[in-house]
Design an enzyme around this catalytic site. Structure first.
Site, PDB file in Angstrom:
ATOM      1  N   ARG A  85      -1.070  -0.417  -8.483  1.00 27.46           N
ATOM      2  CA  ARG A  85      -2.666  -0.044  -8.401  1.00 27.46           C
ATOM      3  C   ARG A  85      -2.657   1.375  -8.525  1.00 27.46           C
ATOM      4  O   ARG A  85      -2.070   2.054  -7.832  1.00 27.46           O
ATOM      5  CB  ARG A  85      -2.927  -0.702  -6.856  1.00 27.46           C
ATOM      6  CG  ARG A  85      -4.257  -0.301  -6.283  1.00 27.46           C
ATOM      7  CD  ARG A  85      -4.452  -0.278  -5.051  1.00 27.46           C
ATOM      8  NE  ARG A  85      -4.370  -1.603  -4.237  1.00 27.46           N
ATOM      9  CZ  ARG A  85      -4.090  -1.897  -2.946  1.00 27.46           C
ATOM     10  NH1 ARG A  85      -3.784  -0.845  -2.052  1.00 27.46           N
ATOM     11  NH2 ARG A  85      -4.238  -2.834  -2.725  1.00 27.46           N
ATOM     12  N   ASP A 127       0.798  -1.238  -0.035  1.00 25.92           N
ATOM     13  CA  ASP A 127      -0.018  -0.047   0.010  1.00 25.92           C
ATOM     14  C   ASP A 127       0.819   1.182   0.000  1.00 25.92           C
ATOM     15  O   ASP A 127       2.037   1.125   0.397  1.00 25.92           O
ATOM     16  CB  ASP A 127      -0.881   0.080   1.418  1.00 25.92           C
ATOM     17  CG  ASP A 127      -2.200  -0.872   1.120  1.00 25.92           C
ATOM     18  OD1 ASP A 127      -2.416  -1.467   0.140  1.00 25.92           O
ATOM     19  OD2 ASP A 127      -2.623  -1.169   2.395  1.00 25.92           O
TER      20      ASP A 127
HETATM   21  C1  LIG Z   1      -8.705  -1.200  -3.601  1.00 23.27           C
HETATM   22  C2  LIG Z   1      -8.460   0.244  -2.871  1.00 23.27           C
HETATM   23  C3  LIG Z   1      -6.957   0.306  -2.234  1.00 23.27           C
HETATM   24  C4  LIG Z   1      -6.865   1.615  -1.952  1.00 23.27           C
HETATM   25  N1  LIG Z   1      -5.180   1.699  -1.765  1.00 23.27           N
HETATM   26  C5  LIG Z   1      -5.049   2.846  -1.092  1.00 23.27           C
HETATM   27  C6  LIG Z   1      -3.544   3.274  -0.953  1.00 23.27           C
HETATM   28  O1  LIG Z   1      -2.724   2.200  -0.971  1.00 23.27           O
HETATM   29  N2  LIG Z   1      -3.177   4.436  -0.499  1.00 23.27           N
HETATM   30  C7  LIG Z   1      -4.031   5.392  -0.489  1.00 23.27           C
HETATM   31  O2  LIG Z   1      -3.609   6.361  -0.082  1.00 23.27           O
HETATM   32  N3  LIG Z   1      -5.520   5.274  -0.709  1.00 23.27           N
HETATM   33  C8  LIG Z   1      -5.846   3.881  -1.192  1.00 23.27           C
HETATM   34  N4  LIG Z   1      -7.254   3.833  -1.407  1.00 23.27           N
HETATM   35  C9  LIG Z   1      -7.994   4.984  -1.250  1.00 23.27           C
HETATM   36  C10 LIG Z   1      -8.241   5.987  -2.173  1.00 23.27           C
HETATM   37  O3  LIG Z   1      -6.802   6.663  -2.417  1.00 23.27           O
HETATM   38  C11 LIG Z   1      -9.426   6.915  -2.256  1.00 23.27           C
HETATM   39  O4  LIG Z   1      -9.193   7.718  -0.840  1.00 23.27           O
HETATM   40  C12 LIG Z   1     -10.658   6.430  -2.032  1.00 23.27           C
HETATM   41  O5  LIG Z   1     -10.754   5.207  -3.027  1.00 23.27           O
HETATM   42  C13 LIG Z   1     -11.784   7.537  -2.471  1.00 23.27           C
HETATM   43  O6  LIG Z   1     -11.730   7.710  -3.866  1.00 23.27           O
HETATM   44  P1  LIG Z   1     -12.506   7.078  -5.179  1.00 23.27           P
HETATM   45  O7  LIG Z   1     -11.509   6.953  -6.225  1.00 23.27           O
HETATM   46  O8  LIG Z   1     -13.305   6.245  -4.696  1.00 23.27           O
HETATM   47  O9  LIG Z   1     -13.164   8.486  -5.387  1.00 23.27           O
HETATM   48  P2  LIG Z   1     -14.013   9.447  -4.740  1.00 23.27           P
HETATM   49  O10 LIG Z   1     -14.082  10.870  -5.612  1.00 23.27           O
HETATM   50  O11 LIG Z   1     -13.444   9.790  -3.198  1.00 23.27           O
HETATM   51  O12 LIG Z   1     -15.286   8.939  -4.704  1.00 23.27           O
HETATM   52  C14 LIG Z   1     -16.385   8.658  -5.553  1.00 23.27           C
HETATM   53  C15 LIG Z   1     -17.699   8.269  -5.072  1.00 23.27           C
HETATM   54  O13 LIG Z   1     -17.362   6.981  -4.404  1.00 23.27           O
HETATM   55  C16 LIG Z   1     -18.254   6.888  -3.406  1.00 23.27           C
HETATM   56  N5  LIG Z   1     -17.152   6.720  -1.882  1.00 23.27           N
HETATM   57  C17 LIG Z   1     -15.682   6.780  -2.207  1.00 23.27           C
HETATM   58  N6  LIG Z   1     -15.445   6.478  -1.052  1.00 23.27           N
HETATM   59  C18 LIG Z   1     -16.473   6.029  -0.123  1.00 23.27           C
HETATM   60  C19 LIG Z   1     -16.567   5.527   1.019  1.00 23.27           C
HETATM   61  N7  LIG Z   1     -15.335   5.424   1.911  1.00 23.27           N
HETATM   62  N8  LIG Z   1     -17.947   5.315   1.687  1.00 23.27           N
HETATM   63  C20 LIG Z   1     -18.745   5.523   0.817  1.00 23.27           C
HETATM   64  N9  LIG Z   1     -18.986   5.771  -0.470  1.00 23.27           N
HETATM   65  C21 LIG Z   1     -17.734   6.231  -0.853  1.00 23.27           C
HETATM   66  C22 LIG Z   1     -18.841   8.097  -3.106  1.00 23.27           C
HETATM   67  O14 LIG Z   1     -20.231   7.885  -3.632  1.00 23.27           O
HETATM   68  C23 LIG Z   1     -18.048   9.124  -4.070  1.00 23.27           C
HETATM   69  O15 LIG Z   1     -18.914  10.347  -4.443  1.00 23.27           O
HETATM   70  C24 LIG Z   1      -7.302   2.658  -1.941  1.00 23.27           C
HETATM   71  C25 LIG Z   1      -8.666   2.544  -2.446  1.00 23.27           C
HETATM   72  C26 LIG Z   1      -9.083   1.506  -3.071  1.00 23.27           C
HETATM   73  C27 LIG Z   1     -10.453   1.216  -3.730  1.00 23.27           C
END
Ligand SMILES: Cc1cc2nc3c(=O)[nH]c(=O)nc-3n(C[C@H](O)[C@H](O)[C@H](O)COP(=O)(O)OP(=O)(O)OC[C@H]3O[C@@H](n4cnc5c(N)ncnc54)[C@H](O)[C@@H]3O)c2cc1C
Length: 306
Positions: A183, A130
């Protein structure tokens, strides 16, 4: 109003963590995002996800560890987890944070622990490293390169790139040259404007740009997002490049947008669910709440009604 910034600041507070871990409401809130506390408890949730057509990445919660004893406990848990995945024939790999392997004690501690884990995971289990806050980006990528290209290369591992960081386009090109599995996510930490884009439009535009590069030239990229616009862009690029579904996978977090997860699998796409477990759930849960502060209000309202 509770803002993203405040929730992210609270995520880093040891005092708040102590309070939350002894608070029933906070514990109940965390359960939406956490599959269990022990290795045994995650078996059933993983089986259910596998039955629905999802693969899984199991993350033993823990980060910013500065006690050698705790680091040793984390390594031991991952070694037991590998055995458990194999013995129960779960369709799962693992994710890990280098600060949980001792990177804040000394980078050598994390490097040695990672090497030990990769050897134990080989040949059948993949270990995703991560990405944490930008203070850790350089050293995380360095340790990854050391093990991936070392004298005895350990290639059952990959890293994460965050589209909110200004540096990420350069990092993606370097990783493509190495043939590393990446990723791509947006990024979950509180960062300054000096290192990170601050508007959603910039972060999203960079996401699409990096995703295109990875889908064109990367090795089995993971598109980690819940954002419908990013997913639509991915599917459009996939069609444009005529990529078969096995060339990449989508990834989403346990408990977030379950219907969309199922829809994508029904449409023939690969989907891996990032599934955390363990009792060190506080910082992880706070970052999830920061992504959608409305979650906090919804959860509190439903609990009060319940
Ligand atoms: C498999 C995976 C691994 C990850 N690994 C890392 C990592 O190693 N390092 C790191 O910094 N980040 C990591 N993240 C987190 C990532 O960086 C984002 O903070 C997170 O995924 C929210 O961004 P988004 O792309 O979903 O878009 P956003 O623009 O934040 O969200 C888009 C839409 O998705 C929905 N949504 C998003 N998050 C949530 C939530 N928590 N609860 C409910 N609805 C939600 C909402 O409807 C929102 O409007 C990971 C995320 C995923 C999915």
């Amino acid at each position: 109003m509770i803002t993203r910034t405040l929730l992210l600041q609270m995520a880093g507070s040891r005092q708040m963590e102590h309070f939350a871990r002894h608070n029933r409401l906070a514990t109940a809130l965390a359960q939406r995002f956490i599959a269990g506390e022990t290795i045994e408890q995650v078996t059933e949730p993983v089986r259910q996800l596998n039955t629905k057509g999802f693969t899984v990445s199991l993350d033993f919660l823990g980060e910013s560890v500065t006690s050698e004893e705790e680091v040793a406990g984390t390594v031991d848990t991952y070694l037991r987890l590998f055995q458990h995945i194999r013995a129960n024939e779960l369709n799962a790999n693992v994710s890990i944070k280098l600060t949980a392997l001792g990177m804040d004690i000394h980078p050598d501690v994390a490097r040695n622990n990672l090497q030990r884990l990769l050897k134990a995971a080989s040949p059948d289990l993949f270990v995703r490293i991560d990405m944490e806050s930008s203070a850790h980006t350089d050293i995380t990528l360095q340790i990854f390169r050391d093990v991936f290209t070392g004298e005895t290369p350990l290639t059952n591992t990959g890293v994460v790139i965050q589209s909110y960081l200004r540096r990420s386009a350069t990092d993606v090109e370097d990783l493509i040259k190495l043939g590393a599995r990446v990723r791509l996510c947006k990024g979950a930490y509180q960062e300054s404007a000096a290192v990170a884009f601050s508007t959603k439009a910039e972060v999203d535009a960079n996401y699409v740009k990096l995703m295109r590069r990875l889908l064109e030239s990367g090795v089995y990229p993971a598109i980690a997002t819940h954002d419908k616009n990013m997913i639509e862009a991915a599917l459009q690029i996939k069609n444009e490049l005529k990529l078969p579904p096995e060339r990449f996978e989508f990834q989403m977090l346990y408990g977030v947008r379950r219907e969309l997860q199922e829809q994508l699998v029904r449409d023939g796409n690969r989907m891996r669910i990032y599934t955390p477990f363990g009792d060190h759930w506080y910082p992880y849960t706070m970052r999830r709440l920061a992504e959608k502060p409305a979650n906090l209000r919804l959860a509190l309202t439903s609990m009060v009604r319940g």
